[in-house]
Design a protein around this motif. Structure first.
Motif, mmCIF file in Angstrom:
data_model
loop_
_atom_site.group_PDB
_atom_site.id
_atom_site.type_symbol
_atom_site.label_atom_id
_atom_site.label_comp_id
_atom_site.label_asym_id
_atom_site.label_seq_id
_atom_site.Cartn_x
_atom_site.Cartn_y
_atom_site.Cartn_z
ATOM 1 N N CYS A 1 -11.018 -52.145 -26.621
ATOM 2 C CA CYS A 1 -11.426 -50.954 -27.358
ATOM 3 C C CYS A 1 -10.246 -50.033 -27.640
ATOM 4 O O CYS A 1 -9.624 -49.518 -26.721
ATOM 5 C CB CYS A 1 -12.488 -50.177 -26.592
ATOM 6 N N PRO A 2 -9.911 -49.798 -28.912
ATOM 7 C CA PRO A 2 -8.791 -48.906 -29.226
ATOM 8 C C PRO A 2 -9.165 -47.433 -29.063
ATOM 9 O O PRO A 2 -8.300 -46.581 -29.123
ATOM 10 C CB PRO A 2 -8.477 -49.209 -30.687
ATOM 11 N N ASP A 3 -10.433 -47.152 -28.896
ATOM 12 C CA ASP A 3 -10.866 -45.754 -28.841
ATOM 13 C C ASP A 3 -11.393 -45.345 -27.474
ATOM 14 O O ASP A 3 -11.957 -44.269 -27.341
ATOM 15 C CB ASP A 3 -11.936 -45.519 -29.910
ATOM 16 N N PHE A 4 -11.230 -46.207 -26.493
ATOM 17 C CA PHE A 4 -11.625 -45.927 -25.107
ATOM 18 C C PHE A 4 -13.111 -45.546 -25.029
ATOM 19 O O PHE A 4 -13.514 -44.690 -24.267
ATOM 20 C CB PHE A 4 -10.746 -44.819 -24.498
ATOM 21 N N ALA A 5 -13.908 -46.189 -25.899
ATOM 22 C CA ALA A 5 -15.308 -45.800 -26.026
ATOM 23 C C ALA A 5 -16.242 -46.731 -25.275
ATOM 24 O O ALA A 5 -17.438 -46.481 -25.254
ATOM 25 C CB ALA A 5 -15.703 -45.771 -27.510
ATOM 26 N N ILE A 6 -15.750 -47.821 -24.706
ATOM 27 C CA ILE A 6 -16.641 -48.775 -24.037
ATOM 28 C C ILE A 6 -15.919 -49.338 -22.824
ATOM 29 O O ILE A 6 -14.681 -49.410 -22.806
ATOM 30 C CB ILE A 6 -17.052 -49.906 -25.018
ATOM 31 N N ARG B 1 -17.332 -41.566 -29.541
ATOM 32 C CA ARG B 1 -15.903 -41.835 -29.642
ATOM 33 C C ARG B 1 -15.623 -43.089 -30.472
ATOM 34 O O ARG B 1 -14.497 -43.369 -30.821
ATOM 35 C CB ARG B 1 -15.350 -42.018 -28.221
ATOM 36 N N TYR C 1 -19.869 -43.731 -38.195
ATOM 37 C CA TYR C 1 -19.539 -45.110 -37.853
ATOM 38 C C TYR C 1 -20.737 -45.770 -37.173
ATOM 39 O O TYR C 1 -21.580 -45.095 -36.591
ATOM 40 C CB TYR C 1 -18.340 -45.146 -36.891
ATOM 41 N N LYS D 1 -19.884 -39.215 -36.761
ATOM 42 C CA LYS D 1 -18.774 -39.383 -37.713
ATOM 43 C C LYS D 1 -19.104 -40.404 -38.789
ATOM 44 O O LYS D 1 -18.278 -40.687 -39.655
ATOM 45 C CB LYS D 1 -17.513 -39.823 -36.949
ATOM 46 N N LYS E 1 -15.261 -45.921 -33.368
ATOM 47 C CA LYS E 1 -14.937 -45.945 -34.798
ATOM 48 C C LYS E 1 -15.404 -47.229 -35.460
ATOM 49 O O LYS E 1 -14.973 -47.563 -36.566
ATOM 50 C CB LYS E 1 -13.434 -45.749 -34.997
ATOM 51 N N GLU F 1 -16.901 -58.795 -31.341
ATOM 52 C CA GLU F 1 -16.328 -60.093 -31.671
ATOM 53 C C GLU F 1 -15.844 -60.833 -30.429
ATOM 54 O O GLU F 1 -16.035 -62.039 -30.308
ATOM 55 C CB GLU F 1 -15.154 -59.879 -32.639
ATOM 56 N N CYS G 1 -14.869 -50.511 -35.075
ATOM 57 C CA CYS G 1 -13.958 -51.584 -35.477
ATOM 58 C C CYS G 1 -14.540 -52.963 -35.193
ATOM 59 O O CYS G 1 -14.156 -53.940 -35.825
ATOM 60 C CB CYS G 1 -12.609 -51.431 -34.792
ATOM 61 N N GLY G 2 -15.429 -53.060 -34.214
ATOM 62 C CA GLY G 2 -16.085 -54.338 -33.945
ATOM 63 C C GLY G 2 -15.323 -55.278 -33.021
ATOM 64 O O GLY G 2 -15.733 -56.418 -32.839
ATOM 65 N N PHE G 3 -14.211 -54.826 -32.440
ATOM 66 C CA PHE G 3 -13.434 -55.704 -31.549
ATOM 67 C C PHE G 3 -14.283 -56.157 -30.352
ATOM 68 O O PHE G 3 -14.263 -57.319 -29.967
ATOM 69 C CB PHE G 3 -12.190 -54.992 -31.011
#
Lengths: 299, 72
Positions: free
Chosen positions: B60-65, B12, B39, B37, B14, B21, B16-18
């Motif tokens: 996480c903007p993608d609810f992946a973690i 899931r 990434y 995909k 993408k 960081e 972004c690295g948020f």
């Protein structure tokens, strides 16, 4: 290492369930937002605010307009309404008036709420309609290709302003306060904890509440302005934002690279529209005024 | 031992690295591996430092973690 007994059941990392998953329609994931976009982060905060607010989710409805942020209604696992462009607030108003038990949240972008739906916004704030407006401000019309919007700061390059924007932009928090909102706050996607707390606060507050969330738009805003990717925008927010609760909103205008004042600016109590309506009708008609019955609620 | 741990849904992500960081204890790093995909998802580099604060999950903007704290 002792047995891993977790607060959140986590048997193995393969089968673990993210705590926000019950609040989202996971069958629609992955969502359409770009890598580095902050809208997902705001949705994450909203899901956590819903969780901690303890509200009955059958009594919460979410209304969105059109645009990148307009997709939120399709991803939230609530009763939702994806409306026509700019008309999220009128739909939400109708929903609230016909079923006052509902907690109605309008979740939309800056272009939808302030350009196409600008008039609806100021009138809903004037009437103090009991709806909660969350505006994800990415400073541009992202879905249509990065055109100049009402919140685009001056000197920014956009698809329709190749030499830089020369028009003055809206200061959304000042506009909301002047129009009469009961609660006005601004956060960025960097301030996740504060944003989540603010969202929880408005879910328990009566009246017209407005939260502006600044969000990175790496694909259409930052690329043209050489501002890097989503992570660079988050670092920028971390660097330049200052928390000033109760700051005069007239001093909180956004510029291209200047300070971002965040915090809760307004928290006041005004009688809301339904209260005023019922008060006047009861005073005029007395016993002849029957409070409209809600027929569409459960049970 | 670690106070908590993170769970990552690699497919899931993408990239972004948020999470990398803003992790307060620097548990994560972007992996050199790809997901399907294309990434680079994050991976745990110093799991013993994880406090289970779930800040990565909030960012996480993608609810992946997400992070979870071990019950004491």
């Amino acid at each position: 290492m002792s047995e891993a007994i977790l607060d959140i059941p986590l048997d193995s990392t393969k089968t673990a369930i993210n705590p926000v998953e019950p609040y989202l329609r996971m069958d629609r994931m992955p969502h359409i937002w770009c890598p580095g976009c902050g809208i997902g982060t705001t949705v994450n905060c909203f899901a956590r605010a819903l969780e901690s607010s303890g509200l009955n989710l059958d009594k919460v409805a979410i209304v969105s307009g059109i645009g990148c942020t307009g997709r939120v209604a399709g991803y939230a696992n609530l009763d939702s309404f994806h409306t026509t462009h700019g008309r999220a607030i009128p739909f939400a108003t109708g929903l609230k008036l016909s079923n006052p038990e509902l907690q109605v949240v309008v979740y939309s972008g800056d272009g939808d709420l302030f350009a196409i739906g600008g008039n609806h916004f100021i009138h809903a704030a004037r009437r103090n309609m009991d709806i909660k407006v969350i505006c994800v401000n990415n400073l541009t019309y992202a879905m249509t290709g990065g055109q100049t919007g009402p919140a685009t700061p001056t000197e920014v390059i956009s698809a329709t302003s190749p030499y830089g924007v020369f028009e003055p932009s809206f200061n959304l928090v000042q506009l909301a306060e002047a129009a009469g909102a009961s609660y006005v706050a601004r956060w960025t996607t960097y301030h996740v904890k504060q944003l989540s707390r603010s969202m929880e606060e408005v879910l328990h507050k009566k009246g017209f509440c407005f939260i502006e969330v600044l969000s990175p738009c790496p694909t259409l805003y930052q690329r043209r302005n050489k501002m890097g990717d989503g992570l660079d925008a988050m670092k920028f927010y971390k660097e330049v934002s200052k928390v000033r609760h109760g700051a005069p909103t007239s001093e909180c205008a956004l510029t291209r690279a200047g300070e971002i004042v965040v915090g809760k600016f307004v928290d006041r109590d005004r009688p809301d529209y339904l209260e005023l309506l019922n008060r006047q009708m009861t005073a005029t008609l007395g016993d002849r005024y029957a409070t409209p019955e809600v027929t569409c609620s459960e049970g | 031992m670690a106070k908590g741990q993170v769970a990552i849904t690699v497919e899931r992500c993408k990239g972004c690295g948020f999470c990398v960081e803003f992790c307060p204890t620097h548990v994560l790093a972007l992996s050199s591996a790809f997901n399907s995909k294309g990434y680079h998802p994050p991976h745990v580099v110093s799991g013993e430092k994880c406090s289970g604060c779930d800040l990565c999950g909030m960012y996480c903007p993608d609810f992946a973690i997400f992070g979870a704290r071990h019950a004491r």
